[in-house]
Design a protein around this motif. Structure first.
Motif, PDB file in Angstrom:
ATOM      1  N   UNK A  99     106.768 -55.876  -1.725  1.00  0.00           N
ATOM      2  CA  UNK A  99     108.122 -55.368  -1.961  1.00  0.00           C
ATOM      3  C   UNK A  99     108.100 -54.556  -3.251  1.00  0.00           C
ATOM      4  N   UNK A 100     109.084 -53.682  -3.436  1.00  0.00           N
ATOM      5  CA  UNK A 100     109.197 -52.925  -4.689  1.00  0.00           C
ATOM      6  C   UNK A 100     109.669 -53.801  -5.842  1.00  0.00           C
ATOM      7  N   UNK A 158     104.144 -49.490  -9.974  1.00  0.00           N
ATOM      8  CA  UNK A 158     102.891 -50.193 -10.273  1.00  0.00           C
ATOM      9  C   UNK A 158     102.043 -50.235  -9.020  1.00  0.00           C
ATOM     10  N   UNK A 159     100.807 -49.817  -9.125  1.00  0.00           N
ATOM     11  CA  UNK A 159      99.945 -49.786  -7.962  1.00  0.00           C
ATOM     12  C   UNK A 159      98.610 -50.405  -8.278  1.00  0.00           C
ATOM     13  N   UNK A 160      97.778 -50.549  -7.209  1.00  0.00           N
ATOM     14  CA  UNK A 160      96.418 -51.043  -7.391  1.00  0.00           C
ATOM     15  C   UNK A 160      96.332 -52.536  -7.246  1.00  0.00           C
ATOM     16  N   UNK A 161      95.158 -53.033  -6.920  1.00  0.00           N
ATOM     17  CA  UNK A 161      94.983 -54.460  -6.670  1.00  0.00           C
ATOM     18  C   UNK A 161      95.202 -55.283  -7.912  1.00  0.00           C
ATOM     19  N   UNK A 162      95.070 -54.680  -9.095  1.00  0.00           N
ATOM     20  CA  UNK A 162      95.293 -55.438 -10.323  1.00  0.00           C
ATOM     21  C   UNK A 162      96.734 -55.860 -10.478  1.00  0.00           C
ATOM     22  N   UNK A 163      97.630 -55.230  -9.700  1.00  0.00           N
ATOM     23  CA  UNK A 163      99.041 -55.582  -9.789  1.00  0.00           C
ATOM     24  C   UNK A 163      99.370 -56.843  -9.029  1.00  0.00           C
ATOM     25  N   UNK A 164      98.470 -57.307  -8.183  1.00  0.00           N
ATOM     26  CA  UNK A 164      98.760 -58.460  -7.343  1.00  0.00           C
ATOM     27  C   UNK A 164      98.681 -59.765  -8.099  1.00  0.00           C
ATOM     28  N   UNK A 165      99.466 -60.724  -7.644  1.00  0.00           N
ATOM     29  CA  UNK A 165      99.395 -62.080  -8.169  1.00  0.00           C
ATOM     30  C   UNK A 165      99.221 -63.003  -6.985  1.00  0.00           C
ATOM     31  N   UNK A 166      98.418 -64.034  -7.137  1.00  0.00           N
ATOM     32  CA  UNK A 166      98.243 -64.953  -6.020  1.00  0.00           C
ATOM     33  C   UNK A 166      98.283 -66.379  -6.518  1.00  0.00           C
ATOM     34  N   UNK A 167      98.538 -67.285  -5.558  1.00  0.00           N
ATOM     35  CA  UNK A 167      98.586 -68.698  -5.890  1.00  0.00           C
ATOM     36  C   UNK A 167      97.177 -69.229  -6.100  1.00  0.00           C
ATOM     37  N   UNK A 168      97.085 -70.465  -6.581  1.00  0.00           N
ATOM     38  CA  UNK A 168      95.788 -71.042  -6.915  1.00  0.00           C
ATOM     39  C   UNK A 168      94.913 -71.261  -5.685  1.00  0.00           C
ATOM     40  N   UNK A 169      95.498 -71.244  -4.482  1.00  0.00           N
ATOM     41  CA  UNK A 169      94.729 -71.465  -3.265  1.00  0.00           C
ATOM     42  C   UNK A 169      94.291 -70.161  -2.601  1.00  0.00           C
ATOM     43  N   UNK A 170      94.499 -69.054  -3.272  1.00  0.00           N
ATOM     44  CA  UNK A 170      94.348 -67.759  -2.603  1.00  0.00           C
ATOM     45  C   UNK A 170      92.922 -67.353  -2.325  1.00  0.00           C
ATOM     46  N   UNK A 171      91.947 -68.245  -2.479  1.00  0.00           N
ATOM     47  CA  UNK A 171      90.584 -67.890  -2.102  1.00  0.00           C
ATOM     48  C   UNK A 171      90.378 -67.970  -0.597  1.00  0.00           C
ATOM     49  N   UNK A 172      91.395 -68.474   0.116  1.00  0.00           N
ATOM     50  CA  UNK A 172      91.338 -68.491   1.577  1.00  0.00           C
ATOM     51  C   UNK A 172      90.465 -69.594   2.140  1.00  0.00           C
ATOM     52  N   UNK A 173      90.113 -70.583   1.337  1.00  0.00           N
ATOM     53  CA  UNK A 173      89.201 -71.611   1.825  1.00  0.00           C
ATOM     54  C   UNK A 173      89.835 -72.974   1.964  1.00  0.00           C
ATOM     55  N   UNK A 190     102.229 -58.384  -4.071  1.00  0.00           N
ATOM     56  CA  UNK A 190     101.787 -57.039  -4.417  1.00  0.00           C
ATOM     57  C   UNK A 190     103.006 -56.124  -4.486  1.00  0.00           C
ATOM     58  N   UNK A 191     103.290 -55.541  -5.654  1.00  0.00           N
ATOM     59  CA  UNK A 191     104.405 -54.585  -5.743  1.00  0.00           C
ATOM     60  C   UNK A 191     104.135 -53.400  -4.809  1.00  0.00           C
ATOM     61  N   UNK A 192     104.982 -53.221  -3.823  1.00  0.00           N
ATOM     62  CA  UNK A 192     104.695 -52.293  -2.731  1.00  0.00           C
ATOM     63  C   UNK A 192     105.885 -51.397  -2.440  1.00  0.00           C
ATOM     64  N   UNK A 193     105.678 -50.092  -2.531  1.00  0.00           N
ATOM     65  CA  UNK A 193     106.633 -49.103  -2.055  1.00  0.00           C
ATOM     66  C   UNK A 193     106.105 -48.613  -0.711  1.00  0.00           C
ATOM     67  N   UNK A 221     109.590 -58.591   1.215  1.00  0.00           N
ATOM     68  CA  UNK A 221     109.531 -60.044   1.038  1.00  0.00           C
ATOM     69  C   UNK A 221     110.255 -60.551  -0.193  1.00  0.00           C
ATOM     70  N   UNK A 222     110.829 -59.665  -1.009  1.00  0.00           N
ATOM     71  CA  UNK A 222     111.461 -60.111  -2.248  1.00  0.00           C
ATOM     72  C   UNK A 222     112.840 -60.715  -2.030  1.00  0.00           C
ATOM     73  N   UNK A 223     113.419 -60.515  -0.860  1.00  0.00           N
ATOM     74  CA  UNK A 223     114.775 -61.017  -0.618  1.00  0.00           C
ATOM     75  C   UNK A 223     115.062 -60.989   0.880  1.00  0.00           C
ATOM     76  N   UNK A 224     116.242 -61.467   1.237  1.00  0.00           N
ATOM     77  CA  UNK A 224     116.748 -61.324   2.589  1.00  0.00           C
ATOM     78  C   UNK A 224     115.861 -61.896   3.678  1.00  0.00           C
ATOM     79  N   UNK A 225     115.751 -61.152   4.777  1.00  0.00           N
ATOM     80  CA  UNK A 225     115.014 -61.639   5.936  1.00  0.00           C
ATOM     81  C   UNK A 225     113.527 -61.772   5.652  1.00  0.00           C
ATOM     82  N   UNK A 226     112.945 -60.853   4.876  1.00  0.00           N
ATOM     83  CA  UNK A 226     111.533 -60.957   4.536  1.00  0.00           C
ATOM     84  C   UNK A 226     111.224 -62.238   3.790  1.00  0.00           C
ATOM     85  N   UNK A 227     112.074 -62.576   2.825  1.00  0.00           N
ATOM     86  CA  UNK A 227     111.874 -63.831   2.087  1.00  0.00           C
ATOM     87  C   UNK A 227     112.046 -65.034   3.001  1.00  0.00           C
ATOM     88  N   UNK A 228     113.073 -65.006   3.854  1.00  0.00           N
ATOM     89  CA  UNK A 228     113.325 -66.152   4.727  1.00  0.00           C
ATOM     90  C   UNK A 228     112.168 -66.372   5.695  1.00  0.00           C
TER      91      UNK A 228
END
Length: 281
Positions: free
Chosen positions: A51-52, A1-16, A74-77, A29-36
């Motif tokens: 993460x994939x 899955x690619x493209x910005x439409x694949x992303x999900x963000x929290x309700x505060x993600x407008x950066x303000x 963002x699903x990322x390979x 970031x889906x597990x292990x050290x990235x998640x921690x």
């Protein structure tokens, strides 16, 4: 899955909203050290989580939000350079800046060189551990220069010294360390670069997914010895060193002695490392 439409963000993600010190992108970031690391940064930085594993990403974001943080997933390979570029653009659209890139995506190996039957093992290890980091850095570098930000790359002791049964992994991490060193010469005055050389870390999926001689993961991953470090301790040490502006970090600290000892007595270090690998049951 690619493209910005694949992303999900929290309700505060407008950066303000919220009192955040920085905007940080974390791969693996889906597990292990990235998640921690993401959890330890929650509430201190707005996070881009790549993460994939989409399910694991959503779980990480939920944990981040429960800890008072916010972020974008963002699903990322990382082996796809266009996905790395798209993820960076997604972060900049969400938050307008990027202050740090934490490179945690990785793939390991447990096999003797002379037993490898699927040579694609080596190219896969290079793609994930070396090129994946390069693609992410190239995508993020303009934004990091603009913010005078930082790169934190999780390499390995094996980026300095090879270990038995890890030839492809060690080769890819050596390449990563060489790239980061050259990059430091070129942009070190504009972007801080910290290379992390951990030993074995408990609490990650690295061993479960490690490639074997046949190209697939082991049916029964090896267990860690008492020499391993917990993922929580590893994260704490990385963040403490990052805040201090360290150039490199060995975890545990005693591993920094091995490259120097190797110059004095290669045979002794060979014996120590062979025994350490054998202790991984």
């Amino acid at each position: 899955m690619t493209g910005s439409s694949a992303g999900r963000h929290s309700s505060k993600a407008d950066g303000t909203s919220g009192n955040f010190a920085s905007v940080v992108l974390v791969t693996g970031a889906a597990s292990g050290l990235g998640r921690r690391l993401a959890l330890d940064l929650a509430g201190r930085a707005r996070l881009g989580l790549g993460d994939r594993n989409r399910q694991g990403l959503d779980e990480t974001l939920s944990l981040v939000e429960n800890a008072g943080g916010e972020g974008v997933v963002y699903p990322l390979d990382v082996t796809d350079s266009e996905q790395c570029s798209s993820f960076t653009r997604r972060m900049l659209q969400a938050y307008g800046r990027l202050d740090a890139l934490f490179l945690c995506a990785g793939l390991s190996m447990w096999a003797r060189v002379d037993e490898v039957r699927d040579v694609s093992v080596f190219s896969r290890l290079v793609e994930v551990n070396y090129l994946g980091a390069v693609y992410c850095i190239l995508a993020a570098l303009p934004a990091l220069k603009a913010s005078r930000g930082s790169i934190v790359a999780v390499s390995s002791l094996q980026g300095v010294l090879g270990l038995p049964l890890h030839s492809g992994y060690a080769g890819a991490k050596h390449a990563l360390n060489g790239f980061l060193e050259s990059l430091w010469f070129e942009v070190g005055s504009d972007v801080r670069i910290m290379t992390v050389m951990p030993g074995w870390i408990r609490g990650t999926s690295l061993r479960a997914s490690a490639l074997t001689a046949t190209g697939g993961p082991a049916e029964r991953p090896r267990e860690h010895s008492g020499e391993s470090v917990s993922v929580e301790e590893c994260s704490r040490r990385i963040l403490a060193a990052w805040r201090k502006g360290k150039r490199e970090l060995y975890i545990p600290a005693k591993l920094a002695l091995l490259p120097w000892l190797f110059r004095l007595s290669p045979r002794l270090v060979k014996h120590l490392l062979e025994r350490a690998v054998a202790d991984q049951r």
